[in-house]
Write a protein that holds these residues in place. Structure first.
Motif, short mmCIF file in Angstrom:
data_model
loop_
_atom_site.label_atom_id
_atom_site.label_comp_id
_atom_site.label_asym_id
_atom_site.label_seq_id
_atom_site.Cartn_x
_atom_site.Cartn_y
_atom_site.Cartn_z
N ALA A 163 5.78 60.09 -22.27
CA ALA A 163 4.67 60.15 -21.31
C ALA A 163 5.04 60.96 -20.07
O ALA A 163 4.25 61.05 -19.12
CB ALA A 163 4.25 58.74 -20.92
N GLY A 164 6.24 61.53 -20.06
CA GLY A 164 6.65 62.39 -18.96
C GLY A 164 7.06 61.65 -17.70
O GLY A 164 6.92 62.19 -16.59
N CYS A 165 7.58 60.44 -17.87
CA CYS A 165 7.89 59.61 -16.71
C CYS A 165 9.35 59.67 -16.25
O CYS A 165 9.70 59.03 -15.25
CB CYS A 165 7.53 58.15 -16.99
SG CYS A 165 5.77 57.87 -17.23
N GLN A 174 12.87 54.61 -8.86
CA GLN A 174 12.79 55.76 -9.75
C GLN A 174 13.02 55.36 -11.20
O GLN A 174 13.88 54.51 -11.50
CB GLN A 174 13.82 56.81 -9.36
CG GLN A 174 13.76 58.09 -10.19
CD GLN A 174 14.84 59.08 -9.79
OE1 GLN A 174 16.02 58.76 -9.84
NE2 GLN A 174 14.44 60.27 -9.38
N VAL A 175 12.25 55.97 -12.11
CA VAL A 175 12.51 55.81 -13.54
C VAL A 175 13.79 56.58 -13.86
O VAL A 175 13.90 57.77 -13.57
CB VAL A 175 11.34 56.35 -14.38
CG1 VAL A 175 11.69 56.29 -15.87
CG2 VAL A 175 10.06 55.58 -14.10
N VAL A 205 1.72 55.83 -20.01
CA VAL A 205 2.02 55.53 -21.42
C VAL A 205 0.73 55.20 -22.17
O VAL A 205 0.50 55.67 -23.29
CB VAL A 205 3.03 54.36 -21.53
CG1 VAL A 205 3.14 53.87 -22.97
CG2 VAL A 205 4.39 54.80 -21.01
N ARG A 206 -0.12 54.40 -21.54
CA ARG A 206 -1.39 54.03 -22.18
C ARG A 206 -2.28 55.26 -22.40
O ARG A 206 -2.89 55.42 -23.46
CB ARG A 206 -2.12 53.00 -21.32
CG ARG A 206 -3.39 52.44 -21.95
CD ARG A 206 -3.92 51.25 -21.15
NE ARG A 206 -4.16 51.60 -19.76
CZ ARG A 206 -3.45 51.14 -18.73
NH1 ARG A 206 -2.44 50.30 -18.95
NH2 ARG A 206 -3.74 51.50 -17.50
N ASP A 207 -2.32 56.15 -21.41
CA ASP A 207 -3.14 57.36 -21.53
C ASP A 207 -2.64 58.27 -22.65
O ASP A 207 -3.43 58.92 -23.34
CB ASP A 207 -3.15 58.14 -20.21
CG ASP A 207 -3.95 57.44 -19.12
OD1 ASP A 207 -4.69 56.48 -19.45
OD2 ASP A 207 -3.82 57.83 -17.94
N ARG A 208 -1.32 58.32 -22.83
CA ARG A 208 -0.77 59.25 -23.82
C ARG A 208 -0.74 58.67 -25.23
O ARG A 208 -1.04 59.36 -26.21
CB ARG A 208 0.64 59.68 -23.44
CG ARG A 208 1.17 60.80 -24.33
CD ARG A 208 2.59 61.18 -24.03
NE ARG A 208 2.96 62.40 -24.71
CZ ARG A 208 3.27 62.48 -26.01
NH1 ARG A 208 3.24 61.40 -26.76
NH2 ARG A 208 3.59 63.65 -26.56
N SER A 209 -0.36 57.39 -25.34
CA SER A 209 -0.13 56.81 -26.67
C SER A 209 -1.13 55.73 -27.06
O SER A 209 -1.18 55.33 -28.23
CB SER A 209 1.28 56.22 -26.73
OG SER A 209 1.38 55.10 -25.86
N GLY A 210 -1.89 55.23 -26.09
CA GLY A 210 -2.81 54.13 -26.38
C GLY A 210 -2.13 52.78 -26.43
O GLY A 210 -2.76 51.77 -26.75
N ILE A 211 -0.84 52.74 -26.11
CA ILE A 211 -0.07 51.50 -26.16
C ILE A 211 0.06 50.92 -24.75
O ILE A 211 0.40 51.63 -23.81
CB ILE A 211 1.33 51.75 -26.76
CG1 ILE A 211 1.20 52.19 -28.22
CG2 ILE A 211 2.20 50.49 -26.66
CD1 ILE A 211 2.51 52.63 -28.84
N SER A 212 -0.22 49.63 -24.63
CA SER A 212 -0.09 48.95 -23.34
C SER A 212 1.27 48.27 -23.27
O SER A 212 1.54 47.33 -24.04
CB SER A 212 -1.20 47.91 -23.16
OG SER A 212 -2.46 48.53 -23.09
#
Length: 220
Positions: A163-165, A174-175, A205-212
């Motif tokens: 997700a580019g985080c 920070q991640v 993550v939700r926007d990219r993969s649909g996973i919460s």
């Protein structure tokens, strides 16, 4: 919030059984058992927090969980009475236990069953675990360990990275570039910085993969 005092920081052993107060740091317990030539907790080395906290979320690493060694737990109820739970009463699972559903219970002490071993083998295993963590986790920075539970589909770290985080930052939180499922403190991170970053990571993550993603941290 309850802070357990020195009374809850005792460790006793009788042969292969350990009685440990809930306020003992997990790292202190692991060092104690290694010195006694008792094996079974090595893979949990490096996990931050106390024994009580590790029980609530069933701390685990490298295929080994605390629940595999638990015999019983002494608990204080809100009416100031004590009772004992056996391992079968605690409904252990991945990052969960019955204690999550009973916020009014206070873990007092834990009884563990370990295995006898050679001290040199146990310490060798601890060194091996530490080397693996140095290579894969940002242990040189303060953190609370892994932030999210691993979904059944993919590891949380992989989803966060995709997700580019990596390196995403809110204030001084920070991640981690080294392990995407860690949020590290780069200096003066506040709880609000961390919470904002958690929400942003979940959204991406939700926007990219649909996973919460579900936090494995206990957020008070």
């Amino acid at each position: 919030m309850i802070k357990l005092g020195d009374f809850f920081r005792k460790i006793e052993n009788h042969k292969e059984e350990i009685k440990v107060g809930a306020g003992v740091d997990l790292s202190t317990l692991i060092n104690f058992t290694a010195q006694k030539g008792l094996s079974g907790l090595e893979s949990l080395s490096g996990i931050p927090g106390t024994v009580g906290g590790a029980m609530v979320r069933n701390a685990s690493a490298f295929g080994q969980s605390l629940s595999q060694r638990v015999l019983s737990v002494k608990v204080l109820n809100k009416d100031e009475t004590y009772f004992v739970l056996s391992d079968k009463d605690m409904n252990f699972g991945y990052r969960t236990s019955t204690f999550l559903a009973h916020k009014d219970w206070v873990i007092i002490e834990v009884n563990l069953a370990l295995s006898s071993g050679k001290k040199e083998d146990i310490f060798s295993r601890l060194r091996e675990i530490r080397k693996r963590k140095i290579l894969t986790q940002p242990i040189s920075f303060p953190s609370a360990g892994c932030v999210f539970k691993n979904p059944s589909s993919y590891p949380a770290g992989y989803l966060i990275q995709q997700a580019g985080c990596l390196g995403l930052r809110m204030g001084d939180a920070q991640v981690s570039h080294q392990h995407a499922n860690f949020i590290i403190n780069k200096g003066k991170a506040t709880a609000q910085d961390v919470l904002r970053l958690i929400e942003e990571v979940k959204k991406r993550v939700r926007d990219r993969s649909g996973i919460s993603l579900e936090p494995e941290l206990e957020i008070i």
